[in-house]
Write an enzyme that holds these catalytic residues in place. Sequence first.
Site, PDB file in Angstrom:
ATOM      1  N   GLU A   1       0.836  -1.204   0.000  1.00  0.00           N
ATOM      2  CA  GLU A   1       0.000   0.000   0.000  1.00  0.00           C
ATOM      3  C   GLU A   1       0.873   1.257   0.000  1.00  0.00           C
ATOM      4  O   GLU A   1       0.672   2.187  -0.785  1.00  0.00           O
ATOM      5  CB  GLU A   1      -0.890   0.037   1.254  1.00  0.00           C
ATOM      6  CG  GLU A   1      -2.013  -0.979   1.272  1.00  0.00           C
ATOM      7  CD  GLU A   1      -1.592  -2.307   1.876  1.00  0.00           C
ATOM      8  OE1 GLU A   1      -0.362  -2.599   1.912  1.00  0.00           O
ATOM      9  OE2 GLU A   1      -2.480  -3.074   2.290  1.00  0.00           O
TER      10      GLU A   1
ATOM     11  N   GLU B   1      -3.889  -6.426  17.168  1.00  0.00           N
ATOM     12  CA  GLU B   1      -2.764  -7.014  16.441  1.00  0.00           C
ATOM     13  C   GLU B   1      -1.785  -7.614  17.458  1.00  0.00           C
ATOM     14  O   GLU B   1      -1.061  -8.552  17.155  1.00  0.00           O
ATOM     15  CB  GLU B   1      -2.066  -5.963  15.559  1.00  0.00           C
ATOM     16  CG  GLU B   1      -1.271  -6.576  14.419  1.00  0.00           C
ATOM     17  CD  GLU B   1      -0.714  -5.559  13.426  1.00  0.00           C
ATOM     18  OE1 GLU B   1       0.239  -4.832  13.787  1.00  0.00           O
ATOM     19  OE2 GLU B   1      -1.214  -5.482  12.292  1.00  0.00           O
TER      20      GLU B   1
HETATM   21  O1  F6P Z   1       0.565  -5.762   7.971  1.00  0.00           O
HETATM   22  C1  F6P Z   1       0.638  -5.364   9.286  1.00  0.00           C
HETATM   23  C2  F6P Z   1       1.778  -4.421   9.485  1.00  0.00           C
HETATM   24  O2  F6P Z   1       2.970  -5.098   9.402  1.00  0.00           O
HETATM   25  C3  F6P Z   1       1.657  -3.667  10.785  1.00  0.00           C
HETATM   26  O3  F6P Z   1       2.130  -4.368  11.863  1.00  0.00           O
HETATM   27  C4  F6P Z   1       2.428  -2.428  10.473  1.00  0.00           C
HETATM   28  O4  F6P Z   1       2.163  -1.403  11.389  1.00  0.00           O
HETATM   29  C5  F6P Z   1       1.915  -2.131   9.086  1.00  0.00           C
HETATM   30  O5  F6P Z   1       1.788  -3.400   8.486  1.00  0.00           O
HETATM   31  C6  F6P Z   1       2.781  -1.246   8.250  1.00  0.00           C
HETATM   32  O6  F6P Z   1       4.063  -1.776   8.090  1.00  0.00           O
HETATM   33  P1  F6P Z   1       5.271  -0.900   7.581  1.00  0.00           P
HETATM   34  O7  F6P Z   1       5.466   0.202   8.559  1.00  0.00           O
HETATM   35  O8  F6P Z   1       6.433  -1.829   7.518  1.00  0.00           O
HETATM   36  O9  F6P Z   1       4.900  -0.367   6.227  1.00  0.00           O
END
Ligand code: F6P
Length: 558
Positions: free
Chosen positions: A218, A362
Amino acid sequence: MNPPVDATTTDAWGRLRALADGFAPDLRAWFDADPGRVDRLTFTAADLHVDLSKGLFDDDVLHALLALADEVGLVERRDAMLRGDHVNATEDRAVLHTALRLPADTTGARRLHVDGQDVVADVHAVLARVYAFADKVRSGEWTGATGERIRTVVNIGIGGSDLGPVMAYEALAPYRQPGLECRFISNIDPTDAATTLAGLDPASTLFIVSSKTFGTLETLTNARLCKAWLLDGLPDADADTAVAQHFVAVSTALDKVAEFGIDPDNAFGFWDWVGGRYSFDSAIGTSLVVAIGPERFAELLAGMHAVDEHFRTTDLAHNVPVLMGLLNVWYADFLGSQTHAVLPYSQLLHRFPAYLQQLTMESNGKGVRWDGTPVTAGTGEIFWGEPGTNGQHAFYQLIHQGTRLVPADFIAFATPAYPLADEVDGRRQDVHELFLANFLAQTRALAFGRTADEVRADGTPERIVAARVFTGNRPTTSIMAPELTPSVLGQLVALYEHITFTQGVVWGIDSFDQWGVELGKKLAQQVGPAVAGDETALSAQDASTRALLAYYQEHRRR
Ligand code: F6P
């Protein structure tokens, strides 16, 4: 790492089971019979005044819960976390979000050298860089590629790299620098980027790409969309200069930041011992630092540290996060509650429940313990909530009269951020006082209810007496503080972090991993080509997914 103690085999668990069997709480009778209940069950943690007296427990329950904490080794595990042992067992990592708020002059054992790293020195070195950057943006010294000062900062991140910064940005609205706005893009739904960027001027917009791993689909997709938007909007600027002046990054993976094209000088690091949902007080909070300034952010850190110290040094019988965590276990595992409401009487905290959802769910939504054995008790309540009084006109009905037990935390502040007065029939009414009256009335109604005789005494027709009875005995915790300052916000966050930790230790789970999010991510990669029309990928899907894709193909307007 020692194997977890199975809480359900402890003496204390057996005692709690016996106490829960036939438990008949009666808050009216308890308050009448025990004038000392409120004093005895009201506690202080830093500036937080926490009244547990309207909880559904008596001294026997409380003693058994404290004995449970002893039997599962809560103190040992807390100390192991605070000194940097690898309590995140499945990822073999230390868990040191508390080190993010240790003062720079910390000495002795608390100074923390973990796995060869001088943790406090590193934390403060990054903070100094974040503060210097924020000062430049706030003063106008940092300009975009065309020489304009920055007026909008857009944080691109998701989960812990979004929820904490947004929550705190909203909560601390009165502390923001005028003329400098922050916006947040998290969702891969293109609507998010499109609507967030709408109306912005690329020349005065700065992006902060926040991602612990710098590998999140994302965030990287949104970062690319924003880069394209920026370059489209600044056609005369040299692309490298534009990216250097309009993009900074926060991550533990600085190599990937460089690959993305962001100047390493404009990247702020943190460490794998900070979990994503525990990270808004690391460099992940850079957007917040820009909004409220380094001095206020330092106050927030000091507030967190004050509650960390309370958690570290206060005996368990007076330790607020420990007591609240243990009570949550009592409600969930012995009285059958499935959910837990958090109801801030502060519009500024409107994103606080969403933030807590990631923190608590979570962390503690797990079915195996830290040694891989199955959990033996129910774990991870569903946290939810909305600010009062809006919730009162929506879902409080169920909390007051429904068949489910919903323990609720009510949060309120003595001094309002915006002191407004209303005038009715020539009488001046402080609106904050009306607001507080609602906070007080709700917890009172939930605790003490209204009997059939009281309803009849109002002249209520007999046929609707039953519908108007409130059984009461619905547990609440009232948390008050003088005012929603940066420090108090930090205190609230640290309080819930340690509540979450306490529950995780009782259940024997690793509250710091999140393997449950992985399968969906992996499958999204497999389904992606099928959505794009790839026949081989399509045939690899299950029947339901294939049918949904057929619907998509038929209905998508091109
Ligand atoms: O998919 C869950 C997660 O790993 C969360 O624990 C985390 O806060 C979020 O995605 C975003 O992750 P990142 O900061 O590595 O983009």
